[in-house]
Design an enzyme around this catalytic site. Structure first.
Site, PDB file in Angstrom:
ATOM      1  N   LYS A  11       0.834  -1.210   0.000  1.00 38.06           N
ATOM      2  CA  LYS A  11       0.000   0.000   0.000  1.00 38.06           C
ATOM      3  C   LYS A  11       0.866   1.256   0.000  1.00 38.06           C
ATOM      4  O   LYS A  11       2.009   1.263   0.488  1.00 38.06           O
ATOM      5  CB  LYS A  11      -0.966   0.034   1.186  1.00 38.06           C
ATOM      6  CG  LYS A  11      -0.330   0.016   2.587  1.00 38.06           C
ATOM      7  CD  LYS A  11       0.081   1.386   3.119  1.00 38.06           C
ATOM      8  CE  LYS A  11       0.909   1.301   4.395  1.00 38.06           C
ATOM      9  NZ  LYS A  11       1.733   2.462   4.676  1.00 38.06           N
ATOM     10  N   ASP A 142      -2.867  -2.060   9.426  1.00 39.92           N
ATOM     11  CA  ASP A 142      -2.988  -1.986   7.967  1.00 39.92           C
ATOM     12  C   ASP A 142      -3.536  -3.271   7.342  1.00 39.92           C
ATOM     13  O   ASP A 142      -3.655  -3.361   6.122  1.00 39.92           O
ATOM     14  CB  ASP A 142      -1.610  -1.688   7.341  1.00 39.92           C
ATOM     15  CG  ASP A 142      -1.098  -0.303   7.702  1.00 39.92           C
ATOM     16  OD1 ASP A 142      -1.921   0.586   7.987  1.00 39.92           O
ATOM     17  OD2 ASP A 142       0.131  -0.110   7.694  1.00 39.92           O
TER      18      ASP A 142
HETATM   19  P1  ATP Z   1       4.441  -0.848   9.194  1.00 38.69           P
HETATM   20  O1  ATP Z   1       3.462  -1.833   8.586  1.00 38.69           O
HETATM   21  O2  ATP Z   1       4.594  -0.995  10.683  1.00 38.69           O
HETATM   22  O3  ATP Z   1       4.247   0.556   8.716  1.00 38.69           O
HETATM   23  P2  ATP Z   1       6.517  -1.255   7.281  1.00 38.69           P
HETATM   24  O4  ATP Z   1       5.503  -1.249   6.215  1.00 38.69           O
HETATM   25  O5  ATP Z   1       7.532  -0.179   7.239  1.00 38.69           O
HETATM   26  O6  ATP Z   1       5.859  -1.287   8.696  1.00 38.69           O
HETATM   27  P3  ATP Z   1       6.906  -4.135   7.270  1.00 38.69           P
HETATM   28  O7  ATP Z   1       7.508  -4.690   6.027  1.00 38.69           O
HETATM   29  O8  ATP Z   1       5.466  -4.369   7.504  1.00 38.69           O
HETATM   30  O9  ATP Z   1       7.292  -2.600   7.318  1.00 38.69           O
HETATM   31  O10 ATP Z   1       7.779  -4.693   8.485  1.00 38.69           O
HETATM   32  C1  ATP Z   1       7.734  -4.151   9.783  1.00 38.69           C
HETATM   33  C2  ATP Z   1       8.336  -5.167  10.740  1.00 38.69           C
HETATM   34  O11 ATP Z   1       7.407  -6.229  10.894  1.00 38.69           O
HETATM   35  C3  ATP Z   1       9.606  -5.814  10.228  1.00 38.69           C
HETATM   36  O12 ATP Z   1      10.734  -5.155  10.716  1.00 38.69           O
HETATM   37  C4  ATP Z   1       9.528  -7.250  10.757  1.00 38.69           C
HETATM   38  O13 ATP Z   1      10.328  -7.430  11.896  1.00 38.69           O
HETATM   39  C5  ATP Z   1       8.091  -7.439  11.179  1.00 38.69           C
HETATM   40  N1  ATP Z   1       7.372  -8.522  10.465  1.00 38.69           N
HETATM   41  C6  ATP Z   1       6.637  -9.476  11.017  1.00 38.69           C
HETATM   42  N2  ATP Z   1       6.095 -10.290  10.096  1.00 38.69           N
HETATM   43  C7  ATP Z   1       6.504  -9.861   8.909  1.00 38.69           C
HETATM   44  C8  ATP Z   1       6.281 -10.307   7.581  1.00 38.69           C
HETATM   45  N3  ATP Z   1       5.521 -11.361   7.298  1.00 38.69           N
HETATM   46  N4  ATP Z   1       6.853  -9.588   6.574  1.00 38.69           N
HETATM   47  C9  ATP Z   1       7.600  -8.494   6.871  1.00 38.69           C
HETATM   48  N5  ATP Z   1       7.858  -8.064   8.112  1.00 38.69           N
HETATM   49  C10 ATP Z   1       7.318  -8.723   9.145  1.00 38.69           C
END
Ligand code: ATP
Length: 326
Positions: A11, A142
């Site tokens: 997103k 989200d």
């Molecule tokens: P947010 O959704 O909090 O805004 P983001 O979009 O920046 O975060 P994500 O890729 O969702 O980042 O990852 C955030 C953290 O979630 C990662 O550092 C990781 O430790 C944790 N995490 C847990 N499960 C997953 C997954 N299936 N894929 C990616 N990250 C995960």
């Protein structure tokens, strides 16, 4: 049944307005979510106990224990279905990542949404999308939007969704992936510091507010509201107007923690982007292009400019998490 595979989009937030820090440690948000054609794929198969395997982009940084958001979603769905654990033993979850980790694109929430859709099918649990959204909201803010896809307004922590009634305009985006990550809680904490009266940000600038091209400036939190001009640009399907209204209150905080982003944003604007912003909590930078051809030209030039790790071209809106037949 053997395995079920679901595909789920990343997103963007076309607007991300962040309210004051609440007593429970969260911030109220008003946001315009927009799903894009950058997909993770999640397969679930019956197994003796719950386990997860992760391959692809950034796989080494994804937790493979119960902290994995997809595994948490499996457990939450199991607890939510009427006859609980009965006949629903373990699940092997295999995640194939294309959404970079900790990049502001909600890849973890996306994987949780895909796991919900896939397990709902695997177990023939029969939950509606609305029910899956309720389960998803307990896993992450989200997740509900990753189930819905398209373009939608989010309130609360982002989980209270209203689909946006917009025409089927396709937007062309260029994503510039950074050489590094930002942890979402640290970006919110940096924003709180910038907003402190007399703090380093002050309230002076308007750089990240709607209608600017946004390289700085901290927006006061008191009166967060949906940007009516952005919504009317989306209803008109007017890409130039949409580009001029992109906004993200977290952007000054993300740039303060990752100063190289300033250069990346400036490079995209110089290359003719209709608008530029940091994706969510960053550090991915996002550029809106006027056409598929302009997006290709911009992506090629950005790749050569040395202002990011890699570049991708995507379109939006994309559909939400759905089962795919392989
Ligand atoms: P947010 O959704 O909090 O805004 P983001 O979009 O920046 O975060 P994500 O890729 O969702 O980042 O990852 C955030 C953290 O979630 C990662 O550092 C990781 O430790 C944790 N995490 C847990 N499960 C997953 C997954 N299936 N894929 C990616 N990250 C995960």
């Amino acid at each position: 049944m053997t395995g079920v595979t679901a595909r789920v989009p990343a997103k963007l937030n076309l607007q991300l307005a962040v309210g004051p820090l609440r007593g429970d440690g969260y911030h109220d948000l008003v946001t315009v979510f927009h799903a894009i054609s950058l997909f993770d794929q999640v397969t679930v198969e019956p197994a003796a106990r719950d386990a997860v395997t992760v391959t692809g982009e950034g796989a080494g940084r994804v937790p493979v224990g119960q902290d994995n958001l997809a595994l948490r979603a499996v457990a939450a769905l199991r607890a939510a279905v009427p006859d609980g654990d009965r006949g629903r033993p373990g699940v092997q979850v295999t995640i194939s990542k294309r959404i970079p980790v900790a990049a502001g694109l909600a890849g973890g929430s996306a994987d949780a949404a895909a796991a919900l859709v896939a397990c709902n099918e695997l177990w023939a649990a029969g939950l509606t999308q609305r029910q899956l959204c309720e389960v998803g909201a307990t896993v992450g803010s989200d997740v509900a939007f990753a189930l819905l896809g398209g373009t939608a307004v989010g309130r609360g922590r982002g989980e209270q969704l209203t689909p946006a009634l917009v025409p089927a305009t396709q937007y062309h985006w260029v994503l510039a992936f950074a050489d590094g990550q930002l942890a979402t809680p640290e970006v919110y904490a940096a924003l709180d510091r910038l907003r402190e009266p007399g703090g380093p940000g002050g309230y002076g600038g308007t750089g990240s507010s709607p209608g600017s091209t946004g390289l700085g400036g901290v927006v006061p939190p008191e009166t967060i509201q949906l940007d009516a001009a952005l919504m009317s640009a989306l209803r008109a399907g007017d890409a130039a107007l949409v580009g001029s209204r992109l906004s993200n209150d977290l952007q000054p905080a993300a740039v303060s923690l990752f100063p190289a982003l300033r250069k990346t944003l400036a490079a995209g604007l110089e290359l003719g982007a209709l608008g530029a912003l940091v994706a969510g909590s960053g550090p991915t930078c996002v550029f809106l292009a006027a056409s598929a051809k302009r997006a290709l030209d911009m992506a090629v030039a950005m790749s050569g400019a040395g202002v990011c790790r890699s570049v991708a071209r995507v379109t939006g809106p994309a559909p939400g998490a759905a089962v795919v037949s392989l």
